[in-house]
Design an enzyme around this catalytic site. Structure first.
Site, PDB file in Angstrom:
ATOM      1  N   GLU A  94       5.060 -17.988  19.702  1.00 58.82           N
ATOM      2  CA  GLU A  94       4.102 -19.010  19.256  1.00 58.82           C
ATOM      3  C   GLU A  94       4.734 -19.834  18.129  1.00 58.82           C
ATOM      4  OE1 GLU A  94       1.640 -19.853  20.787  1.00 58.82           O
ATOM      5  OE2 GLU A  94      -0.054 -20.417  19.548  1.00 58.82           O
ATOM      6  N   MET A 139       2.238 -11.201  27.210  1.00 57.28           N
ATOM      7  CA  MET A 139       1.463 -12.101  28.058  1.00 57.28           C
ATOM      8  C   MET A 139       2.249 -12.551  29.291  1.00 57.28           C
ATOM      9  SD  MET A 139      -1.426 -12.161  26.728  1.00 57.28           S
ATOM     10  CE  MET A 139      -2.280 -13.464  27.598  1.00 57.28           C
ATOM     11  N   SER A 184      -1.845 -20.168  22.141  1.00 59.18           N
ATOM     12  CA  SER A 184      -3.239 -19.955  21.756  1.00 59.18           C
ATOM     13  C   SER A 184      -3.644 -20.843  20.591  1.00 59.18           C
ATOM     14  CB  SER A 184      -3.507 -18.487  21.443  1.00 59.18           C
ATOM     15  OG  SER A 184      -2.396 -17.873  20.903  1.00 59.18           O
ATOM     16  N   LYS A 204       9.133 -23.837  21.274  1.00 57.34           N
ATOM     17  CA  LYS A 204       8.524 -24.281  22.534  1.00 57.34           C
ATOM     18  C   LYS A 204       9.023 -25.683  22.894  1.00 57.34           C
ATOM     19  CE  LYS A 204       4.123 -21.649  22.289  1.00 57.34           C
ATOM     20  NZ  LYS A 204       4.135 -20.554  23.238  1.00 57.34           N
ATOM     21  N   ASP A 235      13.497 -14.376  30.888  1.00 57.70           N
ATOM     22  CA  ASP A 235      13.505 -14.046  29.455  1.00 57.70           C
ATOM     23  C   ASP A 235      14.949 -14.022  28.997  1.00 57.70           C
ATOM     24  OD1 ASP A 235      13.101 -12.695  26.813  1.00 57.70           O
ATOM     25  OD2 ASP A 235      11.052 -12.539  27.566  1.00 57.70           O
ATOM     26  N   ASN A 281     -11.498 -18.251  21.217  1.00 54.37           N
ATOM     27  CA  ASN A 281     -11.016 -17.730  19.932  1.00 54.37           C
ATOM     28  C   ASN A 281     -11.786 -18.348  18.770  1.00 54.37           C
ATOM     29  OD1 ASN A 281      -9.188 -16.049  21.057  1.00 54.37           O
ATOM     30  ND2 ASN A 281      -7.408 -17.351  20.711  1.00 54.37           N
TER      31      ASN A 281
HETATM   32  P1  NAI Z   1       5.715 -11.799  22.803  1.00 56.64           P
HETATM   33  O1  NAI Z   1       6.387 -11.910  21.507  1.00 56.64           O
HETATM   34  O2  NAI Z   1       5.242 -10.478  23.288  1.00 56.64           O
HETATM   35  O3  NAI Z   1       6.680 -12.366  23.942  1.00 56.64           O
HETATM   36  C1  NAI Z   1       7.422 -13.520  23.841  1.00 56.64           C
HETATM   37  C2  NAI Z   1       8.598 -13.370  24.785  1.00 56.64           C
HETATM   38  O4  NAI Z   1       9.233 -14.641  24.924  1.00 56.64           O
HETATM   39  C3  NAI Z   1       9.684 -12.409  24.287  1.00 56.64           C
HETATM   40  O5  NAI Z   1       9.952 -11.473  25.302  1.00 56.64           O
HETATM   41  C4  NAI Z   1      10.886 -13.306  24.035  1.00 56.64           C
HETATM   42  O6  NAI Z   1      12.099 -12.667  24.327  1.00 56.64           O
HETATM   43  C5  NAI Z   1      10.630 -14.443  24.980  1.00 56.64           C
HETATM   44  N1  NAI Z   1      11.277 -15.692  24.596  1.00 56.64           N
HETATM   45  C6  NAI Z   1      11.256 -16.309  23.398  1.00 56.64           C
HETATM   46  N2  NAI Z   1      11.962 -17.454  23.463  1.00 56.64           N
HETATM   47  C7  NAI Z   1      12.417 -17.572  24.726  1.00 56.64           C
HETATM   48  C8  NAI Z   1      13.200 -18.537  25.413  1.00 56.64           C
HETATM   49  N3  NAI Z   1      13.634 -19.631  24.808  1.00 56.64           N
HETATM   50  N4  NAI Z   1      13.478 -18.324  26.717  1.00 56.64           N
HETATM   51  C9  NAI Z   1      13.029 -17.232  27.340  1.00 56.64           C
HETATM   52  N5  NAI Z   1      12.299 -16.289  26.746  1.00 56.64           N
HETATM   53  C10 NAI Z   1      11.978 -16.453  25.450  1.00 56.64           C
HETATM   54  O7  NAI Z   1       4.532 -12.858  22.773  1.00 56.64           O
HETATM   55  P2  NAI Z   1       3.124 -12.845  23.515  1.00 56.64           P
HETATM   56  O8  NAI Z   1       2.142 -12.098  22.728  1.00 56.64           O
HETATM   57  O9  NAI Z   1       3.325 -12.495  24.941  1.00 56.64           O
HETATM   58  O10 NAI Z   1       2.708 -14.375  23.413  1.00 56.64           O
HETATM   59  C11 NAI Z   1       3.313 -15.378  24.181  1.00 56.64           C
HETATM   60  C12 NAI Z   1       2.466 -16.619  24.132  1.00 56.64           C
HETATM   61  O11 NAI Z   1       1.171 -16.330  24.614  1.00 56.64           O
HETATM   62  C13 NAI Z   1       2.283 -17.201  22.746  1.00 56.64           C
HETATM   63  O12 NAI Z   1       2.262 -18.592  22.839  1.00 56.64           O
HETATM   64  C14 NAI Z   1       0.910 -16.676  22.333  1.00 56.64           C
HETATM   65  O13 NAI Z   1       0.260 -17.493  21.406  1.00 56.64           O
HETATM   66  C15 NAI Z   1       0.196 -16.691  23.652  1.00 56.64           C
HETATM   67  N6  NAI Z   1      -0.935 -15.774  23.766  1.00 56.64           N
HETATM   68  C16 NAI Z   1      -0.871 -14.487  23.318  1.00 56.64           C
HETATM   69  C17 NAI Z   1      -1.944 -13.634  23.451  1.00 56.64           C
HETATM   70  C18 NAI Z   1      -1.866 -12.214  23.018  1.00 56.64           C
HETATM   71  O14 NAI Z   1      -2.920 -11.565  22.939  1.00 56.64           O
HETATM   72  N7  NAI Z   1      -0.695 -11.690  22.747  1.00 56.64           N
HETATM   73  C19 NAI Z   1      -3.213 -14.086  24.089  1.00 56.64           C
HETATM   74  C20 NAI Z   1      -3.136 -15.446  24.598  1.00 56.64           C
HETATM   75  C21 NAI Z   1      -2.049 -16.240  24.407  1.00 56.64           C
END
Ligand code: NAI
Length: 682
Positions: free
Chosen positions: A391, A317, A418, A396, A336, A489
């Site tokens: 998540e 995302m 989400s 967070k 990141d 959702n």
């Molecule tokens: P993901 O697991 O693909 O990416 C998370 C990223 O955050 C990773 O690259 C990780 O290295 C990075 N990260 C974690 N802790 C960190 C920190 N302290 N500092 C910097 N980077 C950090 O997750 P995704 O799927 O992109 O989801 C991210 C957010 O978006 C979540 O809150 C999720 O609920 C929300 N979301 C996801 C959707 C989906 O379809 N995947 C749709 C809508 C919202």
């Protein structure tokens, strides 16, 4: 020379005797062909008919374009087909008048030249267009359930021939000036600064009008048309079934039956649009258009001009959100924990820019605006920070604690969570009123909606700024409360789970999906779950299971445990090949349960009613808008709440009662149905 004063048109006659007719619609930033604009044009043309000038040049004084189309507001005011037909035939008469003027006529086109605007241009003898990227020519009428009605189908097909002409009419897509020149829709595509001179020269030395090549004319032959029509119909049917979307089929019918007999075809075109415009599909699609305008208006806050966006989390995302913002002109830093992740973000962004922006200079400029930022140096400059990390509440919270001291006073903090209520996150902030949810959907580049999630602590200013930012990145803001699943959702989940329950019961997957697409959903629920990712579905389902009437099906847990995650792992409910699901055919003798579609749709409708009762969104229109733009809910039905009123609350609650007896508590009618019945006196 026309003497009268006009409200919307300005008339100028130059020393060479050319009349320049400027359209500058009063009290509007955009030109549309309202009844008043047309009445004035008619009166002007009546003068020029009698005293033709040396040439007539029609142009727009609006910055954003020539004419954006007919006045959609007027589409909902017709009380009968006859009334609609009278209005349309009047438009025909005026455009015919323009076409028949004995002097050269030129339309000068820039920006939006859509629908009725393009029809007017086609009634001129020549067209010159600004070759800037902002010029967009097209017939979006099919998207509103109608087709061009001021002679546009006839003139477009005459000018472009059936292949290119039908493509434009049936797809509703826009052309750039260059593409339009290539097809012969416009005569010249020139730089803005040469536009007026080009128009003047066209009147001074009218070029010979181009005719279609022989083989294209042959495709219009009465014997060829029915054969070619089959090809068009097949193509349209793959996207829009006739029963739900009659307009494109009506265009094909017009051409097949009447092309070559211009007078009849024009007459039948008016009759056809009148029939369509008062029909349910068009009225519902016009409703969808108006809902979209409503969401856009929620993002109007001209005083808010953020420049720099900082995104934390470069996963699925965060990476895509960062790329999208950079593509829309923002300076973006993306943070990141590892170089490799950021390199992946840039690679994906590059692919997106190449696909969408095409021109190398634009791609390079967008890439320049996207800066990988391992240390978070962008935080201090950011006007808005978007958090998209794992998540997990604690992770967070920790992040927010760390970053807040590095931000400017007025910076907004947005989370893409989400499922986590904002109240659980805001406690660690010094200024909790600046925290808001910006809930994007996956894939970011495709999904038009963003839920603007407000917790109890979110200030009104933060909400408004978040909505304005959403508009600035060409997305539609939907304000929702910070309650489990928000709107989209929450409504989607029971429907997806019912689909999985049906699968567990042994209903063939393809049959389940077909029941949903037959209703008008863009994609079946099983394919949707596979596309979103079964791990994500499971997470959201588990989160919502506590608060809602959903039980997580075992098969979903098993699939995720076996790493069958759907499209991204190449296998989910369906196996995937080249990114597409391979759907096994159901047994020929299989008969689906008669209540299959009801089970899927009623779960969704029951939940939207619950959302209204819980006031997740402010009103029914916003609920419809959210579900249409967030899930693709059958647009021709005008939205789930609109559909409920159309079918009747009583009929649907009876249906729910039957399902409750057959399948249990999950079909228990939400108390919100009673409120709905009371409010609308059903
Ligand atoms: P993901 O697991 O693909 O990416 C998370 C990223 O955050 C990773 O690259 C990780 O290295 C990075 N990260 C974690 N802790 C960190 C920190 N302290 N500092 C910097 N980077 C950090 O997750 P995704 O799927 O992109 O989801 C991210 C957010 O978006 C979540 O809150 C999720 O609920 C929300 N979301 C996801 C959707 C989906 O379809 N995947 C749709 C809508 C919202």
């Amino acid at each position: 020379m026309a003497e009268k004063n006009y409200k919307h048109w300005k008339i100028e006659e130059d020393e060479s005797g050319i009349v320049w007719l400027h359209l500058d619609m009063a009290n509007s930033t955009t030109n549309v062909l309202s009844a008043e604009v047309l009445t004035e044009l008619e009166s002007l043309l009546t003068v020029y008919e009698k005293q033709p000038p040396r040439g007539l040049i029609i142009l727009s004084d609006k910055e954003n374009g020539f004419i954006a189309g007919a006045d959609v507001k007027e589409f909902t005011t017709f009380s009968s087909e006859n009334e609609a037909r009278d209005a349309i035939e009047r438009g025909h008469r005026i455009f015919n008048q323009l076409e028949k003027l004995p002097c050269p006529t030129v339309a000068v086109l820039h920006g939006f030249t859509l629908g009725g605007g393009l029809e007017l241009a086609l009634a001129c003898r020549y067209r010159v267009a600004d070759n800037d990227a902002s010029t967009k020519l097209g017939f979006p009428e099919v998207k509103l359930g109608i087709h061009p009605g001021f002679g546009g189908t006839v003139r477009c097909l005459e000018r472009l021939g059936p292949l290119n002409g039908m493509d434009l009419l049936l797809s509703g897509r826009n052309l750039s000036a260059r593409a339009a020149k290539k097809l012969g829709l416009v005569d010249y595509a020139v730089a803005r600064r040469h536009l007026l001179e080009a128009a003047r020269q066209t009147v001074a030395k009218p070029p010979k009008r181009k005719t279609l090549p022989f083989w294209v004319k042959w495709l219009n032959h009465a014997r060829v048309r029915p054969l070619l029509a089959r090809v068009f119909i097949k193509k349209v049917a793959a996207r829009a079934p006739r029963a739900h979307y009659p307009a494109p089929y009506a265009v094909i019918d017009l051409w097949v039956h009447h092309f070559g007999d211009r007078k009849t075809m024009l007459h039948e075109e008016a009759a056809s649009v009148a029939r369509l415009i008062v029909g349910k599909t068009a009225q519902n699609l016009i409703r969808v258009f108006n809902l979209q305008e409503k969401l856009k208006s929620l993002g109007r806050l001209d005083s808010y001009k953020p420049q720099h966006v900082h995104v934390v989390g470069g996963g699925v995302m965060g990476g895509d959100i960062a790329a999208w913002c950079a593509m829309q002109g923002f300076n973006v830093t993306i943070q990141d924990r590892a170089h490799q992740t950021l390199a992946r973000v840039v690679k994906r962004a590059h692919d997106l820019f190449k696909k969408k922006l095409k021109q190398r200079l634009l791609v390079t400029a967008a890439l320049d605006r996207l800066m990988p930022d391992l240390r978070g140096d962008g935080l201090k400059r950011a006007d808005i920070v978007i958090e998209a990390i794992f998540e997990d509440v604690d992770v967070k919270r920790e992040l927010f604690k760390q970053i807040e001291p590095r931000l400017k006073e007025e910076t907004i903090i947005a989370t893409n969570t989400s499922s986590i209520p904002l109240e659980e996150l805001s406690g660690v902030l010094q200024k909790p009123e600046r925290l808001v949810g910006l809930h994007f959907f996956n894939p970011v580049a495709k999904m038009p909606l963003v839920e603007i999630v407000h917790g109890k602590q979110t200030s009104e200013e933060t909400r408004n700024k978040a909505s304005a930012f959403t508009r600035q990145i060409q997305r539609l803001p939907l304000p929702v409360t910070s309650t489990p699943g928000f709107l989209v959702n929450r409504v989607l989940m029971p429907y997806l789970i019912e689909a999985v329950v049906l699968a567990e019961e042994g209903v063939p997957l393809k049959v389940i999906d077909k029941a949903a697409t037959d209703f008008g959903m863009p994609m079946g629920p099983i394919e949707l779950a596979d596309t979103v990712g079964l791990d994500i579905c499971l997470k959201v389902a588990e989160k919502l299971a506590g608060q809602m009437n959903v039980e997580v099906p075992k098969i979903l847990r098993d699939k995720v445990a076996n790493k069958q995650l759907g499209k991204k792992s190449g296998n989910g409910f369906y196996p995937f090949k080249n990114g597409k699901p391979v759907k096994p055919e159901a047994d020929k003798h299989y008969t689906p349960p008669t209540d299959l579609q009801d089970r899927l749709i009623m779960r969704m409708l029951n939940e939207i009613v619950a959302c209204l009762r819980d006031k997740v969104v402010e009103n029914e229109d916003l609920a419809d808008a959210g579900v249409i733009f967030g899930t693709g809910f059958a647009p021709f039905r005008g939205g789930p709440v609109h559909y409920i009123h159309d079918r009747g609350v009583k009929q649907l609650t009876t249906l729910l009662d039957n399902l409750l007896h057959r399948y249990g508590e999950r079909f228990k009618a939400d108390p919100g149905w009673e409120l709905l019945a009371k409010e609308h006196k059903h």
